[in-house]
Design an enzyme around this catalytic site. Structure first.
Site, PDB file in Angstrom:
ATOM      1  N   GLU A  38       0.904  -1.404  -0.077  1.00  0.00           N
ATOM      2  CA  GLU A  38      -0.080   0.213   0.014  1.00  0.00           C
ATOM      3  C   GLU A  38       0.517   1.729   0.132  1.00  0.00           C
ATOM      4  O   GLU A  38       2.049   1.580   0.396  1.00  0.00           O
ATOM      5  CB  GLU A  38      -0.777  -0.204   1.001  1.00  0.00           C
ATOM      6  CG  GLU A  38      -2.301  -0.985   1.330  1.00  0.00           C
ATOM      7  CD  GLU A  38      -2.464  -1.217   2.697  1.00  0.00           C
ATOM      8  OE1 GLU A  38      -2.755   0.032   3.456  1.00  0.00           O
ATOM      9  OE2 GLU A  38      -3.714  -2.091   2.415  1.00  0.00           O
ATOM     10  N   LYS A 195      -2.083   1.064 -40.622  1.00  0.00           N
ATOM     11  CA  LYS A 195      -1.652  -0.270 -39.999  1.00  0.00           C
ATOM     12  C   LYS A 195      -2.656  -1.052 -39.344  1.00  0.00           C
ATOM     13  O   LYS A 195      -4.389  -0.523 -39.095  1.00  0.00           O
ATOM     14  CB  LYS A 195      -1.274   1.098 -38.682  1.00  0.00           C
ATOM     15  CG  LYS A 195      -0.800  -0.181 -37.357  1.00  0.00           C
ATOM     16  CD  LYS A 195      -0.107   0.511 -36.011  1.00  0.00           C
ATOM     17  CE  LYS A 195      -0.963   1.355 -35.360  1.00  0.00           C
ATOM     18  NZ  LYS A 195      -0.372   1.910 -34.035  1.00  0.00           N
ATOM     19  N   ASP A 221       5.218   9.294 -33.676  1.00  0.00           N
ATOM     20  CA  ASP A 221       4.468   8.580 -33.049  1.00  0.00           C
ATOM     21  C   ASP A 221       4.280   9.135 -31.998  1.00  0.00           C
ATOM     22  O   ASP A 221       5.234   9.924 -31.189  1.00  0.00           O
ATOM     23  CB  ASP A 221       4.318   8.026 -32.913  1.00  0.00           C
ATOM     24  CG  ASP A 221       2.889   6.126 -33.699  1.00  0.00           C
ATOM     25  OD1 ASP A 221       1.947   6.485 -33.456  1.00  0.00           O
ATOM     26  OD2 ASP A 221       2.829   5.027 -33.335  1.00  0.00           O
TER      27      ASP A 221
HETATM   28  C1  R5P Z   1      -1.563   3.669 -31.518  1.00  0.00           C
HETATM   29  O1  R5P Z   1      -1.950   3.403 -32.763  1.00  0.00           O
HETATM   30  C2  R5P Z   1      -0.040   4.460 -31.280  1.00  0.00           C
HETATM   31  O2  R5P Z   1      -0.020   5.783 -32.025  1.00  0.00           O
HETATM   32  C3  R5P Z   1       0.843   4.030 -31.048  1.00  0.00           C
HETATM   33  O3  R5P Z   1       0.923   3.683 -32.578  1.00  0.00           O
HETATM   34  C4  R5P Z   1       1.111   2.885 -30.712  1.00  0.00           C
HETATM   35  O4  R5P Z   1       0.810   2.476 -29.215  1.00  0.00           O
HETATM   36  C5  R5P Z   1       1.991   2.466 -30.751  1.00  0.00           C
HETATM   37  O5  R5P Z   1       2.355   0.131 -29.873  1.00  0.00           O
HETATM   38  P1  R5P Z   1       3.416   0.369 -30.567  1.00  0.00           P
HETATM   39  O6  R5P Z   1       4.784   0.306 -30.197  1.00  0.00           O
HETATM   40  O7  R5P Z   1       3.339  -1.019 -28.931  1.00  0.00           O
HETATM   41  O8  R5P Z   1       3.468  -0.632 -31.668  1.00  0.00           O
END
Ligand code: R5P
Length: 296
Positions: A38, A195, A221
């Site tokens: 906790e 994607k 991203d």
């Molecule tokens: C999801 O659509 C987000 O914008 C990122 O592209 C995603 O979270 C990336 O995750 P990972 O590195 O596991 O592919």
């Protein structure tokens, strides 16, 4: 007008940086863990009548950092704080914004409800994964602001790499918003990929009619989590003749060997911010947060 910044255990260095930029006192509360797991929180400073910004980022152990946030926010209000502002640089649970399968918890909605419930009066986040929920105001009932670190990422790339005929790529549809911002900073063109998510760490990036031959590419991203998205995007861009690929994100969660896999896929560099402290957190979001809090 903010009087104090207070750092949860996920963001103490960031809190100190923000406090210095705003030239206001910083509080790092006493945070301990009992033997049974906790959390214990103690705020010894006087917060009565003060406006306090809690800086807490929900990465790696999101549940633990969330509980800490709840205990801190409620205690501040209980000790007489006039206003509690939640600054959540990385807001976890935002990707579960819908009931994809029957019976699933809509985690984004539940977490925002609890944040409000403990007395948060206003909220700031950075590049929160907004997809089906397009604005924070759709899900929060308090003033909520989503800031962006993407201009800082692009400026860093501009300063540190000699890009020849650059193009900015968003690895999926949601990333168009970030690709657009980075492209403006670099005075470059942008495009997005398609994607398809196959599982928590597997994605398929579909080919598009992309002309990246001989170009220096910047992929932008919000999050790099398992690295699956960046790995597949880099492979595809390289197959299409890209000269170099830099992978940039706001939140470098980097689970397991994500960073190694991205470099193995052929990245020239991988960069991120300190919303999630990591070995690639070259850019601090402290100036963006300080500026937003100063403006109010
Ligand atoms: C999801 O659509 C987000 O914008 C990122 O592209 C995603 O979270 C990336 O995750 P990972 O590195 O596991 O592919």
């Amino acid at each position: 007008m903010i009087d104090i910044v207070l750092g949860g255990s996920s963001a103490q260095v960031l809190t100190i940086k923000i406090g210095r930029q705003l030239k206001i006192p910083t509080i790092l509360p006493e945070i301990k863990k009992f033997p049974d797991g906790e959390k214990y929180i103690r705020i010894t400073e006087d917060v009565n009548g003060k406006t306090v910004a809690i800086i807490q980022s929900f990465y790696h152990q999101p549940d633990e950092f969330l509980i800490e946030y709840f205990l801190i926010a409620d205690t501040l209000k209980d000790l007489g704080a006039k206003k509690v502002i939640g600054v959540i640089p990385y807001f976890a649970y935002a990707r579960q914004d819908e009931r994809f399968k029957p019976g699933e918890a809509i985690s984004f909605k539940i977490v925002t409800k609890l944040i409000e419930e403990v007395g948060t009066d206003e909220i700031y986040t950075i590049d929160t994964h907004l997809h089906r929920v397009e604005q924070l105001s759709e899900i929060f009932h308090i003033p909520a602001h989503n800031l962006t670190a993407v201009p800082l990422l692009a400026q860093y790339v501009k300063k540190n790499f000699e890009l020849n005929n650059p193009v900015v790529i968003g690895p999926d549809e949601e990333a168009e918003q970030w690709a657009k911002i980075a492209a403006k900073e670099l005075e470059a063109e942008y495009d997005i990929l398609e994607k398809e998510r196959l599982g928590p760490s597997e994605v398929r990036i579909k080919t598009r009619e992309l002309d990246v031959t001989g170009k220096d590419v910047l992929i932008v991203d919000d999050i790099i989590s398992t690295g699956g998205t960046m790995v597949e995007a880099i492979k595809m861009l390289k197959e299409h003749g890209a000269k170099s690929v830099i992978a940039a994100c706001t939140h470098p969660i980097l689970v397991r060997n994500a960073l190694t896999r991205i470099y193995q896929a052929g990245a020239l560099a991988v960069i991120g911010t300190d919303t999630v402290p990591s070995s690639i957190s070259f850019i601090s979001v402290a100036p963006i947060i300080a500026e937003a809090l100063r403006r109010g």
